[in-house]
Write a protein that holds these residues in place. Structure first.
Motif, PDB file in Angstrom:
ATOM      1  N   PRO A 109      78.552  37.236 -52.652  1.00  0.00           N
ATOM      2  CA  PRO A 109      79.509  36.127 -52.692  1.00  0.00           C
ATOM      3  C   PRO A 109      80.961  36.578 -52.807  1.00  0.00           C
ATOM      4  CG  PRO A 109      78.312  36.299 -54.767  1.00  0.00           C
ATOM      5  CD  PRO A 109      77.650  37.231 -53.810  1.00  0.00           C
ATOM      6  N   GLU A 110      81.185  37.800 -53.314  1.00  0.00           N
ATOM      7  CA  GLU A 110      82.566  38.299 -53.414  1.00  0.00           C
ATOM      8  C   GLU A 110      83.122  38.691 -52.054  1.00  0.00           C
ATOM      9  OE1 GLU A 110      80.400  41.956 -52.800  1.00  0.00           O
ATOM     10  OE2 GLU A 110      79.953  40.159 -53.959  1.00  0.00           O
ATOM     11  N   ALA A 111      82.237  38.816 -51.046  1.00  0.00           N
ATOM     12  CA  ALA A 111      82.617  39.178 -49.669  1.00  0.00           C
ATOM     13  C   ALA A 111      83.320  40.537 -49.642  1.00  0.00           C
ATOM     14  CB  ALA A 111      83.467  38.085 -49.042  1.00  0.00           C
ATOM     15  N   HIS A 112      84.448  40.616 -48.939  1.00  0.00           N
ATOM     16  CA  HIS A 112      85.207  41.884 -48.829  1.00  0.00           C
ATOM     17  C   HIS A 112      84.353  42.994 -48.237  1.00  0.00           C
ATOM     18  CE1 HIS A 112      89.004  40.757 -50.797  1.00  0.00           C
ATOM     19  NE2 HIS A 112      88.250  39.907 -51.469  1.00  0.00           N
ATOM     20  N   GLY A 113      84.239  43.126 -46.902  1.00  0.00           N
ATOM     21  CA  GLY A 113      84.801  42.148 -45.995  1.00  0.00           C
ATOM     22  C   GLY A 113      83.855  40.976 -45.777  1.00  0.00           C
ATOM     23  N   GLY A 114      84.427  39.985 -45.106  1.00  0.00           N
ATOM     24  CA  GLY A 114      83.614  38.849 -44.736  1.00  0.00           C
ATOM     25  C   GLY A 114      84.109  37.531 -45.274  1.00  0.00           C
ATOM     26  N   PRO A 115      83.391  36.462 -44.939  1.00  0.00           N
ATOM     27  CA  PRO A 115      83.802  35.111 -45.332  1.00  0.00           C
ATOM     28  C   PRO A 115      83.622  34.878 -46.826  1.00  0.00           C
ATOM     29  CG  PRO A 115      81.642  35.053 -44.314  1.00  0.00           C
ATOM     30  CD  PRO A 115      82.143  36.463 -44.164  1.00  0.00           C
ATOM     31  N   ARG A 116      84.507  34.076 -47.389  1.00  0.00           N
ATOM     32  CA  ARG A 116      84.478  33.799 -48.824  1.00  0.00           C
ATOM     33  C   ARG A 116      83.871  32.425 -49.110  1.00  0.00           C
ATOM     34  NH1 ARG A 116      87.631  36.813 -52.048  1.00  0.00           N
ATOM     35  NH2 ARG A 116      88.419  35.041 -53.253  1.00  0.00           N
ATOM     36  N   ASP A 117      82.973  31.994 -48.229  1.00  0.00           N
ATOM     37  CA  ASP A 117      82.359  30.673 -48.370  1.00  0.00           C
ATOM     38  C   ASP A 117      81.731  30.460 -49.744  1.00  0.00           C
ATOM     39  OD1 ASP A 117      82.841  31.037 -45.636  1.00  0.00           O
ATOM     40  OD2 ASP A 117      81.164  29.758 -45.060  1.00  0.00           O
ATOM     41  N   THR A 118      81.120  31.512 -50.290  1.00  0.00           N
ATOM     42  CA  THR A 118      80.361  31.352 -51.533  1.00  0.00           C
ATOM     43  C   THR A 118      81.062  31.941 -52.753  1.00  0.00           C
ATOM     44  OG1 THR A 118      79.154  33.382 -50.989  1.00  0.00           O
ATOM     45  CG2 THR A 118      78.120  31.283 -50.370  1.00  0.00           C
ATOM     46  N   GLU A 119      82.290  32.438 -52.607  1.00  0.00           N
ATOM     47  CA  GLU A 119      82.947  33.081 -53.747  1.00  0.00           C
ATOM     48  C   GLU A 119      83.138  32.093 -54.893  1.00  0.00           C
ATOM     49  OE1 GLU A 119      85.658  35.112 -56.411  1.00  0.00           O
ATOM     50  OE2 GLU A 119      85.924  33.137 -55.508  1.00  0.00           O
ATOM     51  N   MET A 120      83.814  30.982 -54.628  1.00  0.00           N
ATOM     52  CA  MET A 120      84.011  29.982 -55.675  1.00  0.00           C
ATOM     53  C   MET A 120      82.697  29.285 -56.015  1.00  0.00           C
ATOM     54  SD  MET A 120      87.684  28.294 -54.604  1.00  0.00           S
ATOM     55  CE  MET A 120      87.591  27.113 -55.940  1.00  0.00           C
ATOM     56  N   HIS A 121      81.908  29.000 -54.996  1.00  0.00           N
ATOM     57  CA  HIS A 121      80.629  28.302 -55.189  1.00  0.00           C
ATOM     58  C   HIS A 121      79.748  29.056 -56.177  1.00  0.00           C
ATOM     59  CE1 HIS A 121      76.872  26.268 -54.201  1.00  0.00           C
ATOM     60  NE2 HIS A 121      76.344  27.425 -53.873  1.00  0.00           N
ATOM     61  N   PHE A 122      79.706  30.378 -56.091  1.00  0.00           N
ATOM     62  CA  PHE A 122      78.835  31.165 -56.962  1.00  0.00           C
ATOM     63  C   PHE A 122      79.526  31.547 -58.266  1.00  0.00           C
ATOM     64  CE2 PHE A 122      77.200  35.289 -58.436  1.00  0.00           C
ATOM     65  CZ  PHE A 122      75.871  34.963 -58.641  1.00  0.00           C
ATOM     66  N   PHE A 123      80.676  32.211 -58.177  1.00  0.00           N
ATOM     67  CA  PHE A 123      81.289  32.758 -59.387  1.00  0.00           C
ATOM     68  C   PHE A 123      81.789  31.669 -60.336  1.00  0.00           C
ATOM     69  CE2 PHE A 123      81.404  36.652 -56.844  1.00  0.00           C
ATOM     70  CZ  PHE A 123      81.010  37.587 -57.796  1.00  0.00           C
ATOM     71  N   ASP A 124      82.347  30.591 -59.801  1.00  0.00           N
ATOM     72  CA  ASP A 124      82.775  29.501 -60.686  1.00  0.00           C
ATOM     73  C   ASP A 124      81.587  28.935 -61.457  1.00  0.00           C
ATOM     74  OD1 ASP A 124      85.385  29.749 -59.951  1.00  0.00           O
ATOM     75  OD2 ASP A 124      85.496  27.897 -58.785  1.00  0.00           O
ATOM     76  N   ARG A 125      80.482  28.765 -60.753  1.00  0.00           N
ATOM     77  CA  ARG A 125      79.311  28.158 -61.399  1.00  0.00           C
ATOM     78  C   ARG A 125      78.707  29.075 -62.455  1.00  0.00           C
ATOM     79  NH1 ARG A 125      73.648  27.653 -60.410  1.00  0.00           N
ATOM     80  NH2 ARG A 125      73.763  28.952 -58.555  1.00  0.00           N
ATOM     81  N   ILE A 126      78.501  30.347 -62.106  1.00  0.00           N
ATOM     82  CA  ILE A 126      77.849  31.225 -63.084  1.00  0.00           C
ATOM     83  C   ILE A 126      78.752  31.472 -64.293  1.00  0.00           C
ATOM     84  CG2 ILE A 126      76.324  32.300 -61.385  1.00  0.00           C
ATOM     85  CD1 ILE A 126      78.908  34.566 -62.612  1.00  0.00           C
ATOM     86  N   TYR A 127      80.062  31.527 -64.058  1.00  0.00           N
ATOM     87  CA  TYR A 127      80.964  31.748 -65.193  1.00  0.00           C
ATOM     88  C   TYR A 127      81.012  30.512 -66.087  1.00  0.00           C
ATOM     89  CZ  TYR A 127      84.911  33.623 -67.809  1.00  0.00           C
ATOM     90  OH  TYR A 127      85.716  34.108 -68.814  1.00  0.00           O
ATOM     91  N   ARG A 128      81.019  29.349 -65.464  1.00  0.00           N
ATOM     92  CA  ARG A 128      81.047  28.096 -66.230  1.00  0.00           C
ATOM     93  C   ARG A 128      79.782  27.934 -67.070  1.00  0.00           C
ATOM     94  NH1 ARG A 128      81.734  25.101 -62.173  1.00  0.00           N
ATOM     95  NH2 ARG A 128      79.561  24.508 -61.825  1.00  0.00           N
ATOM     96  N   GLU A 129      78.655  28.406 -66.555  1.00  0.00           N
ATOM     97  CA  GLU A 129      77.385  28.204 -67.247  1.00  0.00           C
ATOM     98  C   GLU A 129      77.111  29.234 -68.338  1.00  0.00           C
ATOM     99  OE1 GLU A 129      74.480  28.042 -64.148  1.00  0.00           O
ATOM    100  OE2 GLU A 129      75.082  26.030 -63.487  1.00  0.00           O
ATOM    101  N   ILE A 130      77.945  30.271 -68.433  1.00  0.00           N
ATOM    102  CA  ILE A 130      77.787  31.228 -69.535  1.00  0.00           C
ATOM    103  C   ILE A 130      78.246  30.557 -70.821  1.00  0.00           C
ATOM    104  CG2 ILE A 130      78.562  33.428 -70.506  1.00  0.00           C
ATOM    105  CD1 ILE A 130      78.979  34.428 -67.643  1.00  0.00           C
ATOM    106  N   PRO A 131      77.402  30.477 -71.833  1.00  0.00           N
ATOM    107  CA  PRO A 131      77.797  29.777 -73.068  1.00  0.00           C
ATOM    108  C   PRO A 131      78.889  30.518 -73.838  1.00  0.00           C
ATOM    109  CG  PRO A 131      75.646  30.828 -73.327  1.00  0.00           C
ATOM    110  CD  PRO A 131      76.032  30.993 -71.886  1.00  0.00           C
TER     111      PRO A 131
END
Length: 351
Positions: A329-351
């Motif tokens: 999801p971090e891409a580099h290189g490549g599309p960042r379609d899932t960067e926010m979709h994945f990292f925002d969610r997993i970080y938000r769900e960490i208690p």
């Protein structure tokens, strides 16, 4: 300067060498990305492999150190149809290869080699730069150890723990060959990251008092990541566990599931995956092993699936707070379609 690439099935091709004279062996794998060639070459997951680009012209914007995913080129060798000799910026790839004692071959039919790989599966190969003895290249390819019998993780993991300060949640990261932009994606969200070697013990990780455990990408057979598998097995249910690429395979193995070697893997920046809600994302991928869906234990649900072949691209276990993806999801290189979709969610769900 001539060069020759030999395969274990007896095939060899002669082309023009770039870099320095020398020889290397490893699996010949192909990536379909059109850009991001330095990100790919410096990705630690390519350690021990000879990387072939299907796009016919590589190097047209030179070498920029900001694009590196690790401090150096990790691929054992590079195979291209054509290397740009006069790029838009300097230094050219060929010049960088020469200055850093790297091996490459150009002027070969990468299309036919890719078709062979897709038909026969991934083959062991040998690259000789500064010679054109095809029989010798084939002999070296056949004598190369299989990737399943090679400990590549130790080559790319850090050797001692280190900490990247941040004001936010504390993450213990097991470095199996982590890409720089995985760390950057976590840093961007404010995480304090405690990075540990591949063989760190669970007690060492817990001494950092982490809010979550992160398992990185890495090269080769995930079953070689014995230390990380043991840590996940001991800590599952104790704190949230997140995995990317080899990380998903390590988590699956720790839960008692199986992984398998794919015929030719997924490598490129244009791999479509379908999320459980039906939405399709275009992702960056680099893996030659996958999780066996049928072996996943009760409580694990597939969250992403590859659109092309249906393989597992993500699974979750809500009871154990495990979230893993096979793609990058971090891409580099490549599309960042899932960067926010994945990292925002997993970080938000960490208690």
């Amino acid at each position: 300067m001539k060069a020759v690439l030999g395969l274990e099935d007896g095939t060899f091709v002669v082309g023009d060498g770039f870099g320095v004279e020398g020889r290397c062996s490893g699996e010949l794998v192909f990536t379909t990305q059109m850009t991001g060639y330095m990100e790919a070459l410096t990705d630690p997951s390519y350690a021990g492999q000879i990387l072939m680009f299907t796009y016919p012209l590589i190097g047209n914007y030179g070498v920029d150190l900001q694009n590196f995913e690790s401090p150096r080129v990790q691929a054992a060798g590079c195979v291209v149809r054509e290397i740009a000799r006069v790029p838009a910026s300097r230094p050219p790839v060929a010049e960088y290869f020469e200055e850093n004692a790297l091996l490459g071959i150009s002027g070969v039919d990468t299309r036919s080699l890719t078709i062979k790989t897709r038909t026969c599966g991934t083959l062991r190969a040998s690259l000789i730069v500064g010679g054109e003895d095809g029989n010798e290249a084939v002999r070296l390819a056949r004598s190369a150890p299989p990737i399943t019998g090679t400990d590549l993780i130790e080559r790319v993991s850090c050797t001692a723990p280190y900490t990247i300060s941040g004001p936010g949640k504390r993450i213990a990261l097991i470095d199996l060959g982590v890409k720089r932009h995985i760390i950057e994606s976590l840093r961007y969200r404010g995480a304090e990251i405690h990075v540990f070697p591949h063989n760190a013990a669970a007690d060492d990780l817990m001494a950092a008092e982490p809010d979550a455990l992160f398992i990185s990408n890495g090269p080769g057979d995930p079953k070689r990541a014995a230390g990380a598998i043991r840590c996940v097995g001991e800590l599952a249910g104790e704190l949230p566990i997140i995995g990317i690429c080899m990380g998903i395979q390590v988590a699956a193995l720790a839960l008692g599931a199986e992984t398998y070697k794919m015929k030719f893997g997924h490598r490129g920046t244009n791999q479509p995956v379908r999320y459980r809600d039906g939405k399709i994302y275009i992702t960056t991928q680099n893996h030659g092993f996958a999780v066996d869906e049928e072996s996943l234990p009760e409580g694990c649900t597939v969250s992403y699936r590859n659109v092309n072949d249906g393989t597992v691209e993500g699974f979750e276990n809500s009871d154990l707070s495990i979230t893993c993806v096979q793609f990058h999801p971090e891409a580099h290189g490549g599309p960042r379609d899932t960067e926010m979709h994945f990292f925002d969610r997993i970080y938000r769900e960490i208690p």
